[in-house]
Design an enzyme around this catalytic site. Sequence first.
Site, mmCIF file in Angstrom:
data_model
loop_
_atom_site.group_PDB
_atom_site.id
_atom_site.type_symbol
_atom_site.label_atom_id
_atom_site.label_comp_id
_atom_site.label_asym_id
_atom_site.label_seq_id
_atom_site.Cartn_x
_atom_site.Cartn_y
_atom_site.Cartn_z
ATOM 1 C CG HIS A 69 2.439 -3.691 -6.025
ATOM 2 N ND1 HIS A 69 0.971 -3.763 -6.435
ATOM 3 C CD2 HIS A 69 2.553 -4.377 -5.234
ATOM 4 C CE1 HIS A 69 0.363 -4.821 -5.421
ATOM 5 N NE2 HIS A 69 1.392 -5.161 -4.735
ATOM 6 C CG HIS A 207 5.380 -12.139 -6.575
ATOM 7 N ND1 HIS A 207 5.540 -12.164 -5.514
ATOM 8 C CD2 HIS A 207 3.836 -12.049 -6.641
ATOM 9 C CE1 HIS A 207 4.673 -12.229 -4.697
ATOM 10 N NE2 HIS A 207 3.478 -11.676 -5.498
#
Length: 264
Positions: A69, A207
């Site tokens: 995620h 990220h």
Amino acid sequence: MFPSTEEGPEDDSAKHGGRVRTFPHERGNWATHVYIPYEAEEEFLDLLDALLSHAQTYIPRLVRMEAFHLSLSQSVVLRHHWILPFVQALKDRMASCQGFFFTANQVKIYTNQEKTRMLVGRAVDVREQSSRGAPELGVSDSRSHDGEQGVECRSIWVCRVDSGKWRTFVGLEVTSGHAQFLHLVSEVDRVMEEFDLTTFYQDPSFHVSLAWCVGDARLQLEGQCLQELQDIVDGFEDSEMLLRMHADQVRCKSGNKFFFMPLK
């Protein structure tokens, strides 16, 4: 939709590789996180295997993430009765947000924001302490008067601080689509402010975390290892298309409940 009792999920670090909450679990408190999910395809997992195999030559204890995620919030604590109003506020904010494509192809090493600490304390009467010497670690001092004679007694709260454990992550940083992520974060932050919760980082690095380990492993992973991992990404077949991802929904996890908010 929810259990009848106000209980969050059990907090057992043995079930998740020794990771520890940065805040204690209390009855009725639900750890809550807002993020964009990424459903990994087989080719992405092949790339991840190549990266992990190489990184483990430097840090053998690295393990692969179980799911992927990109965070839009820090982990915050919600009382049980605030979950549905919080989620509804998020849905209202996300209703007008557009889906978008982004690229995450820059290998980067991350650590958790701060060390996890555990405080264990006990009240010590100063008369007990006088026979044993000074407290071993930091103290909080309070004073009271004993009965009508006005004899001063002091209670000392002795805190033992565990140095805690860092967590280190290997991730792929977003290199295009940053503006769209910032827009989503601004909407999530407004909801956080409505509920008097902590907003996201001032200068976020969006990220996808790929692997993690307990401890601060930056010294071993940054430098030569980091460059070698980047070379693996750059040289991987069709990596340019593989790491161009689509954000089409926002997800909120509160305790063991998931809420889905599609983007237009």
